[in-house]
Scaffold this motif. Structure first.
Motif, PDB file in Angstrom:
ATOM      1  N   THR A 152      41.681  55.760  90.663  1.00 55.84           N
ATOM      2  CA  THR A 152      42.887  55.436  89.894  1.00 55.84           C
ATOM      3  C   THR A 152      44.073  56.267  90.399  1.00 55.84           C
ATOM      4  O   THR A 152      45.164  56.160  89.872  1.00 55.84           O
ATOM      5  CB  THR A 152      42.657  55.802  88.422  1.00 55.84           C
ATOM      6  OG1 THR A 152      42.187  57.168  88.397  1.00 55.84           O
ATOM      7  CG2 THR A 152      41.621  54.919  87.773  1.00 55.84           C
ATOM      8  N   TYR A 153      43.836  57.136  91.380  1.00 54.95           N
ATOM      9  CA  TYR A 153      44.804  58.112  91.917  1.00 54.95           C
ATOM     10  C   TYR A 153      45.063  59.255  90.930  1.00 54.95           C
ATOM     11  O   TYR A 153      46.046  59.962  91.020  1.00 54.95           O
ATOM     12  CB  TYR A 153      46.121  57.431  92.352  1.00 54.95           C
ATOM     13  CG  TYR A 153      45.941  56.615  93.607  1.00 54.95           C
ATOM     14  CD1 TYR A 153      46.143  57.158  94.869  1.00 54.95           C
ATOM     15  CD2 TYR A 153      45.525  55.278  93.549  1.00 54.95           C
ATOM     16  CE1 TYR A 153      45.948  56.418  96.022  1.00 54.95           C
ATOM     17  CE2 TYR A 153      45.324  54.523  94.701  1.00 54.95           C
ATOM     18  CZ  TYR A 153      45.537  55.096  95.932  1.00 54.95           C
ATOM     19  OH  TYR A 153      45.342  54.366  97.071  1.00 54.95           O
ATOM     20  N   GLN A 154      44.154  59.381  89.997  1.00 53.19           N
ATOM     21  CA  GLN A 154      44.259  60.445  88.986  1.00 53.19           C
ATOM     22  C   GLN A 154      43.519  61.677  89.513  1.00 53.19           C
ATOM     23  O   GLN A 154      42.432  61.534  90.096  1.00 53.19           O
ATOM     24  CB  GLN A 154      43.591  59.926  87.719  1.00 53.19           C
ATOM     25  CG  GLN A 154      43.684  60.811  86.517  1.00 53.19           C
ATOM     26  CD  GLN A 154      42.875  60.187  85.374  1.00 53.19           C
ATOM     27  OE1 GLN A 154      41.837  59.554  85.608  1.00 53.19           O
ATOM     28  NE2 GLN A 154      43.329  60.384  84.153  1.00 53.19           N
ATOM     29  N   SER A 209      43.478  41.924  83.454  1.00 53.61           N
ATOM     30  CA  SER A 209      44.143  43.170  83.059  1.00 53.61           C
ATOM     31  C   SER A 209      45.560  42.917  82.562  1.00 53.61           C
ATOM     32  O   SER A 209      46.277  43.866  82.246  1.00 53.61           O
ATOM     33  CB  SER A 209      44.202  44.125  84.237  1.00 53.61           C
ATOM     34  OG  SER A 209      43.059  44.035  85.024  1.00 53.61           O
ATOM     35  N   ILE A 269      49.685  51.769  92.482  1.00 53.95           N
ATOM     36  CA  ILE A 269      48.535  51.993  91.572  1.00 53.95           C
ATOM     37  C   ILE A 269      48.739  53.265  90.749  1.00 53.95           C
ATOM     38  O   ILE A 269      48.479  53.286  89.543  1.00 53.95           O
ATOM     39  CB  ILE A 269      47.212  52.075  92.368  1.00 53.95           C
ATOM     40  CG1 ILE A 269      46.984  50.774  93.152  1.00 53.95           C
ATOM     41  CG2 ILE A 269      46.037  52.344  91.424  1.00 53.95           C
ATOM     42  CD1 ILE A 269      45.670  50.731  93.925  1.00 53.95           C
ATOM     43  N   ARG A 306      49.920  53.524  82.156  1.00 55.45           N
ATOM     44  CA  ARG A 306      48.829  53.170  81.232  1.00 55.45           C
ATOM     45  C   ARG A 306      48.324  54.422  80.506  1.00 55.45           C
ATOM     46  O   ARG A 306      47.993  54.383  79.327  1.00 55.45           O
ATOM     47  CB  ARG A 306      47.695  52.466  81.983  1.00 55.45           C
ATOM     48  CG  ARG A 306      48.125  51.092  82.495  1.00 55.45           C
ATOM     49  CD  ARG A 306      47.033  50.421  83.263  1.00 55.45           C
ATOM     50  NE  ARG A 306      45.987  49.910  82.405  1.00 55.45           N
ATOM     51  CZ  ARG A 306      45.968  48.684  81.879  1.00 55.45           C
ATOM     52  NH1 ARG A 306      46.961  47.849  82.130  1.00 55.45           N
ATOM     53  NH2 ARG A 306      44.969  48.293  81.124  1.00 55.45           N
ATOM     54  N   TYR A 307      48.297  55.533  81.238  1.00 56.55           N
ATOM     55  CA  TYR A 307      47.873  56.800  80.607  1.00 56.55           C
ATOM     56  C   TYR A 307      48.855  57.162  79.480  1.00 56.55           C
ATOM     57  O   TYR A 307      48.453  57.521  78.365  1.00 56.55           O
ATOM     58  CB  TYR A 307      47.816  57.905  81.676  1.00 56.55           C
ATOM     59  CG  TYR A 307      47.272  59.202  81.148  1.00 56.55           C
ATOM     60  CD1 TYR A 307      45.899  59.438  81.128  1.00 56.55           C
ATOM     61  CD2 TYR A 307      48.129  60.181  80.639  1.00 56.55           C
ATOM     62  CE1 TYR A 307      45.387  60.629  80.618  1.00 56.55           C
ATOM     63  CE2 TYR A 307      47.636  61.369  80.121  1.00 56.55           C
ATOM     64  CZ  TYR A 307      46.266  61.589  80.120  1.00 56.55           C
ATOM     65  OH  TYR A 307      45.758  62.760  79.616  1.00 56.55           O
ATOM     66  N   ASN A 315      48.981  53.306  86.721  1.00 57.44           N
ATOM     67  CA  ASN A 315      48.002  54.055  85.935  1.00 57.44           C
ATOM     68  C   ASN A 315      48.641  55.195  85.142  1.00 57.44           C
ATOM     69  O   ASN A 315      48.215  55.486  84.018  1.00 57.44           O
ATOM     70  CB  ASN A 315      46.867  54.565  86.823  1.00 57.44           C
ATOM     71  CG  ASN A 315      45.802  53.494  87.014  1.00 57.44           C
ATOM     72  OD1 ASN A 315      45.578  52.674  86.119  1.00 57.44           O
ATOM     73  ND2 ASN A 315      45.160  53.492  88.161  1.00 57.44           N
ATOM     74  N   HIS A 331      40.262  60.415  91.590  1.00 60.28           N
ATOM     75  CA  HIS A 331      39.555  59.204  91.171  1.00 60.28           C
ATOM     76  C   HIS A 331      40.236  58.011  91.854  1.00 60.28           C
ATOM     77  O   HIS A 331      41.412  58.112  92.240  1.00 60.28           O
ATOM     78  CB  HIS A 331      39.674  59.014  89.650  1.00 60.28           C
ATOM     79  CG  HIS A 331      38.941  60.041  88.850  1.00 60.28           C
ATOM     80  ND1 HIS A 331      37.580  60.212  88.916  1.00 60.28           N
ATOM     81  CD2 HIS A 331      39.390  60.958  87.942  1.00 60.28           C
ATOM     82  CE1 HIS A 331      37.211  61.175  88.089  1.00 60.28           C
ATOM     83  NE2 HIS A 331      38.289  61.659  87.488  1.00 60.28           N
ATOM     84  N   LEU A 340      42.667  53.091  82.273  1.00 58.31           N
ATOM     85  CA  LEU A 340      43.207  53.076  83.639  1.00 58.31           C
ATOM     86  C   LEU A 340      42.508  52.002  84.468  1.00 58.31           C
ATOM     87  O   LEU A 340      41.386  51.596  84.163  1.00 58.31           O
ATOM     88  CB  LEU A 340      43.049  54.447  84.301  1.00 58.31           C
ATOM     89  CG  LEU A 340      43.674  55.639  83.568  1.00 58.31           C
ATOM     90  CD1 LEU A 340      43.817  56.827  84.527  1.00 58.31           C
ATOM     91  CD2 LEU A 340      45.039  55.310  82.975  1.00 58.31           C
ATOM     92  N   LEU A 341      43.196  51.572  85.528  1.00 54.48           N
ATOM     93  CA  LEU A 341      42.690  50.462  86.326  1.00 54.48           C
ATOM     94  C   LEU A 341      42.133  50.916  87.669  1.00 54.48           C
ATOM     95  O   LEU A 341      42.769  51.695  88.375  1.00 54.48           O
ATOM     96  CB  LEU A 341      43.831  49.473  86.610  1.00 54.48           C
ATOM     97  CG  LEU A 341      44.449  48.808  85.387  1.00 54.48           C
ATOM     98  CD1 LEU A 341      45.708  48.055  85.801  1.00 54.48           C
ATOM     99  CD2 LEU A 341      43.445  47.856  84.742  1.00 54.48           C
ATOM    100  N   ILE A 342      40.963  50.398  87.998  1.00 54.93           N
ATOM    101  CA  ILE A 342      40.408  50.589  89.342  1.00 54.93           C
ATOM    102  C   ILE A 342      40.439  49.221  90.009  1.00 54.93           C
ATOM    103  O   ILE A 342      39.760  48.286  89.552  1.00 54.93           O
ATOM    104  CB  ILE A 342      38.970  51.127  89.285  1.00 54.93           C
ATOM    105  CG1 ILE A 342      38.961  52.504  88.625  1.00 54.93           C
ATOM    106  CG2 ILE A 342      38.353  51.195  90.686  1.00 54.93           C
ATOM    107  CD1 ILE A 342      37.573  53.114  88.451  1.00 54.93           C
TER     108      ILE A 342
END
Ligand code: FAD
Length: 438
Positions: free
Chosen positions: A323-325, A433, A353, A360-361, A357, A321, A367-369
């Motif tokens: 978000t680098y997830q 944010s 990033i 944040r997780y 994220n 994603h 999560l931030l985009i």
């Protein structure tokens, strides 16, 4: 709170760890050096620069200059240490490499929320994890990553053709068509006369190449041949290969040309095109000289030069994603060169990033985009939306930004406006944010 594991304390992993601890999230930072070195690293330091000591331009006339400014504003550890250890380098940010990586190491190792583990990880651990093991990821971990992503979605070398800005192609000379008019007209074709081809061919086979490092030599044996090597085998080899003219009729002349260079759309927006089959190991200055001999590409703006080197990276358009997830495991993040960004600063940017994220997780936050108008966001968007069938790593460049509302002819002014928009957008995004320092 359980610590987040960050694997690899390179440019990306160090930045990711910093972004995590900044948000109060403890980190277990696992780095295999100095116990086990990669073929390119030589020190025990974090964020070791394996080649040049330059982090490229500081100027907003270059996208990487804007990226660095965005990172400064997001309180980047890598940029802070780089600025503190800068050495004179004109408009570029170059660093005293020992001082730079020494200070990254010290800041992280002395941080109360960082637990340092000096070991090679051979498994991806359970729990929130950021994988930032870089282009020379150790073999056993690469195997595990490939099991996770699917074998076809982990690459071990980068053999990329140059990518250029669509707007810089002279469409008076080039034409749009697919070979034998199959399907929709998808390629931009640059036709060559006999004379143009002969001239181009001579220049190509005599151009200067970059020497391959020992650990990179295997690339040739994987059947991916640089255009200049193929050309040295004879004119017919490339005329039956990447410069094949059959099935492509120049509509202005109503006939076939001696040779054709094809360009394929590279990004979803259609602002970037790659030269099909032109993976190359020529020096960058030579690539520019030679590509600009192609009719239609006389003023080509190259956003990414062709390279052939060892590089471990995942198919991010399929796997990640923005978000680098990781798509198939939500507590897993990837960062750095591993994600298909290219370059020291871009790797650290991905770490920024991913780290933010992952934190944040861990904290149960959304999560931030990052917006596509920012360099940080444009890179994340590119690597996660590029064509997955032809995915090649990318550096920060203006071609990744959404177009400005009106066309600006003067390049410097255009780039300045991209920069202003990027920083203004980042400012708004950060405010909304609650991210920035102050
Ligand atoms: P790295 O900085 O390589 O960090 C990865 C870290 O993970 C390393 O410290 C490694 O020891 C560790 N690691 C690996 N496997 C494991 C494991 N299983 N367990 C624990 N730790 C592990 N970019 C530029 O902008 N300019 C250049 O001049 C340049 N030259 C390059 C030269 C070479 C030879 C290579 C390979 C790449 C070069 N790059 C260059 C590209 C890229 O910018 C750098 O590789 C950059 O360091 C990538 O950052 P990273 O954080 O993704 O990986």
């Amino acid at each position: 709170m359980k610590p987040v594991t960050v694997i690899g304390a390179g440019l990306a992993g160090s930045e990711a760890a910093w972004q995590l601890v900044k948000q109060g999230v403890p980190v277990r930072l696992v780095e295999m050096r100095p116990k086990k070195q990669t073929p390119a690293h030589h020190t025990p330091h974090y964020a070791e620069l394996v080649c040049t000591n330059s982090l490229r331009s500081n100027d907003w006339a270059h996208a990487v200059g804007i990226l660095k400014e965005e990172m400064r504003r997001m309180d980047s550890l890598i940029l802070d240490c780089a600025d503190r250890h800068a050495v004179p380098a004109g408009g570029a940010l170059a660093v005293d490499r020992e001082g730079f990586s020494g200070s990254v190491t010290e800041r992280l190792q002395n941080h109360p929320l960082v637990e340092v583990v000096e070991d090679e990880l051979t498994e991806i651990p359970e729990g929130i994890t950021v994988v930032a093991t870089g282009p020379l990821t150790s073999e056993s971990l690469s195997e595990k990553i490939s099991q996770l992503t699917g074998e076809d979605h982990l690459y071990f070398y980068d053999a990329a053709a140059p990518i250029i800005e669509r707007d810089s192609i002279d469409m008076e000379k080039a034409f749009v068509a697919s070979r034998y008019d199959k399907g929709e007209a998808a390629y931009i074709n640059c036709p060559m006369t006999d004379e143009e081809f002969d001239h181009f061919y001579e220049a190509l086979i005599t151009a200067e190449t970059t020497p391959l490092k020992t650990f990179e030599k295997e690339i040739y044996f994987e059947g991916c041949m640089p255009i200049e090597v193929m050309a040295r085998r004879g004119k017919e080899t490339i005329l039956y290969g990447p410069m094949k003219p059959v099935g492509l009729v120049d509509p202005r002349k109503g006939q076939r040309s001696r040779a054709v260079v094809q360009l394929r759309q590279d990004d979803g927006a259609g602002s970037l095109y790659n030269l099909v089959g032109f993976q190359t190991h020529l020096k960058w200055g030579e690539q520019k000289r030679i590509l600009r001999m192609i009719p239609g590409l006389e003023n080509a703006e190259i956003v990414r030069y062709g390279v052939m080197h060892r590089n471990t990276f995942i198919n991010s358009p399929r796997a990640l994603h923005p978000t680098y997830q990781f798509k198939n495991r939500e507590d897993l993040f990837f960062a750095g060169q591993m994600t298909g960004v290219e370059g020291y600063v871009e790797s650290a940017a991905a770490g920024l990033i991913a780290g933010m994220n992952a934190a944040r997780y861990a904290l149960g936050k959304e999560l931030l985009i990052f917006p596509g108008e920012t360099t940080l966001g444009s890179l994340a968007r590119y690597i996660t939306t590029a064509n997955p069938d032809n995915f090649q790593p990318m550096n920060a460049n203006f071609g990744l930004f959404p177009r400005l509302p009106r066309k600006i002819k003067d390049k410097r002014e255009r780039n300045r406006q991209y920069g202003e928009r990027a920083l203004e957008t980042l400012h708004q995004f950060a405010k909304e944010s609650v991210l920035a320092r102050g």
